[in-house]
Design a protein around this motif. Structure first.
Motif, PDB file in Angstrom:
ATOM      1  N   GLU A   1       0.823  -1.209   0.000  1.00  0.00           N
ATOM      2  CA  GLU A   1       0.000   0.000   0.000  1.00  0.00           C
ATOM      3  C   GLU A   1       0.864   1.268   0.000  1.00  0.00           C
ATOM      4  OE1 GLU A   1      -3.478   2.121   2.737  1.00  0.00           O
ATOM      5  OE2 GLU A   1      -2.860   0.049   3.131  1.00  0.00           O
ATOM      6  N   LEU A   2       1.900   1.283   0.819  1.00  0.00           N
ATOM      7  CA  LEU A   2       2.782   2.454   0.871  1.00  0.00           C
ATOM      8  C   LEU A   2       3.553   2.632  -0.434  1.00  0.00           C
ATOM      9  CD1 LEU A   2       4.241   2.219   4.498  1.00  0.00           C
ATOM     10  CD2 LEU A   2       2.401   3.701   3.667  1.00  0.00           C
TER      11      LEU A   2
ATOM     12  N   VAL B   1       9.329  10.269  -1.206  1.00  0.00           N
ATOM     13  CA  VAL B   1       9.602   9.822   0.154  1.00  0.00           C
ATOM     14  C   VAL B   1       9.450  10.979   1.142  1.00  0.00           C
ATOM     15  CG1 VAL B   1      11.350   8.841   1.694  1.00  0.00           C
ATOM     16  CG2 VAL B   1      11.135   8.002  -0.648  1.00  0.00           C
ATOM     17  N   GLU B   2       9.939  12.153   0.750  1.00  0.00           N
ATOM     18  CA  GLU B   2       9.843  13.326   1.619  1.00  0.00           C
ATOM     19  C   GLU B   2       8.387  13.659   1.924  1.00  0.00           C
ATOM     20  OE1 GLU B   2      12.469  14.990   3.032  1.00  0.00           O
ATOM     21  OE2 GLU B   2      13.570  13.264   2.212  1.00  0.00           O
ATOM     22  N   TYR B   3       7.533  13.562   0.888  1.00  0.00           N
ATOM     23  CA  TYR B   3       6.118  13.890   1.064  1.00  0.00           C
ATOM     24  C   TYR B   3       5.375  12.859   1.919  1.00  0.00           C
ATOM     25  CZ  TYR B   3       6.412  17.547  -2.514  1.00  0.00           C
ATOM     26  OH  TYR B   3       6.732  18.690  -3.219  1.00  0.00           O
ATOM     27  N   MET B   4       5.936  11.649   2.035  1.00  0.00           N
ATOM     28  CA  MET B   4       5.270  10.613   2.834  1.00  0.00           C
ATOM     29  C   MET B   4       5.269  10.978   4.320  1.00  0.00           C
ATOM     30  SD  MET B   4       4.005   8.130   1.010  1.00  0.00           S
ATOM     31  CE  MET B   4       3.881   6.809   2.201  1.00  0.00           C
ATOM     32  N   GLY B   5       6.290  11.691   4.754  1.00  0.00           N
ATOM     33  CA  GLY B   5       6.348  12.095   6.154  1.00  0.00           C
ATOM     34  C   GLY B   5       7.313  11.241   6.956  1.00  0.00           C
TER      35      GLY B   5
ATOM     36  N   GLY C   1       4.846   4.779  11.123  1.00  0.00           N
ATOM     37  CA  GLY C   1       4.919   3.409  11.623  1.00  0.00           C
ATOM     38  C   GLY C   1       4.146   3.223  12.914  1.00  0.00           C
ATOM     39  N   GLN C   2       4.246   4.202  13.834  1.00  0.00           N
ATOM     40  CA  GLN C   2       3.528   4.117  15.105  1.00  0.00           C
ATOM     41  C   GLN C   2       2.009   4.187  14.892  1.00  0.00           C
ATOM     42  OE1 GLN C   2       5.346   7.313  17.290  1.00  0.00           O
ATOM     43  NE2 GLN C   2       7.275   6.184  17.615  1.00  0.00           N
ATOM     44  N   ALA C   3       1.609   5.028  13.952  1.00  0.00           N
ATOM     45  CA  ALA C   3       0.180   5.126  13.653  1.00  0.00           C
ATOM     46  C   ALA C   3      -0.338   3.806  13.054  1.00  0.00           C
ATOM     47  CB  ALA C   3      -0.071   6.277  12.682  1.00  0.00           C
TER      48      ALA C   3
END
Length: 238
Positions: free
Chosen positions: A29-30, A56-60, A66-68
């Motif tokens: 999905e990512l 990648v930068e825009y992904m955050g 990962g925690q979410a």
């Protein structure tokens, strides 16, 4: 190089997700999301390498994402879902597949037809067209066929109420043959029966003489008597 950066980012995100059985789906999905971002940036005029980097930068932040995702794909809920899915698959195998087999068997027997012998001529045949209720089953007597070699076939079908609670026993028939003096002249026979809830069968006698007088068809307590000279049919239910 950019592919390696994507891989490192995904691995870092997944390091926070404890339920490892969901890792593959999350990775897919990512990756699809980053691919969409890359294509959007390229459509705006950015070159491929720069677009891959910025996706990648825009992904955050990887730790934050990962925690979410770890909360969303918690271990307890994950195992509950996995066990539930396994149980559902077992139920399908145990219940649905036999039902498919049952329906297939019903249709197969529904369209089964009597196949006369190829190397022996038919002398005569008689239509019985009689239907009898025997407990939760229905017996349908079809035609009688008589051939030059003395073989006599009786064709029949059976139907069973699928919701019946009585014992499921195989409904089939037996035959007997007598001469004009009442002598049992049966020399042998056989036959077959296929299907349960909707069955098709043929029972036969061998070496039946042309002057045979009476045919009797037995099924449980039912006795159907056929006068082979007159064609009269009687039964013990009358």
């Amino acid at each position: 190089m950019e592919e390696k950066r994507w891989e490192n980012y995904l691995n870092e995100v997944l390091s926070f997700v404890k339920f490892k059985y969901d890792h593959r789906a999350i990775r897919r999905e990512l990756t699809e999301h980053m691919q969409d971002l890359k294509e959007d940036l390229m459509a705006e005029g950015m070159d491929e390498a720069a677009a891959a980097y910025m996706a990648v930068e825009y992904m955050g932040d990887a730790a934050e994402i990962g925690q979410a995702l770890d909360k969303e794909h918690g271990v307890i809920l994950g195992w509950i879902w996995r066990i539930t899915r396994t149980a559902a698959i077992i139920l399908i195998v145990v219940n649905i597949l036999p039902m498919i087999t049952f329906v297939g068997g019903v249709f197969s027997n529904l369209f089964s037809e009597y196949e006369p012998p190829e190397d022996v001529a038919e002398v005569w045949h008689m239509e019985l067209d009689r239907e009898y209720q025997i407990y939760d089953d229905t017996l349908i007597l079809g035609d009688i066929y008589y051939y030059e070699d003395g073989m006599m076939d009786v064709v029949y079908r059976t139907k069973r109420n699928p919701f019946a609670r009585s014992i499921d026993w195989t409904l089939s028939i037996n035959l007997g043959i007598w001469d004009a003096e009442g002598n049992d002249i049966r020399k042998g026979g056989g036959g077959f029966k296929q299907g349960g809830y909707y069955g098709f069968g043929v029972d036969h006698l061998d070496e039946v003489p042309t002057d045979a007088k009476t045919l009797k068809i037995y099924c449980g307590d039912l006795v159907v008597t056929v006068d082979l000279e007159t064609g009269e049919v009687t039964d013990n239910e009358a």
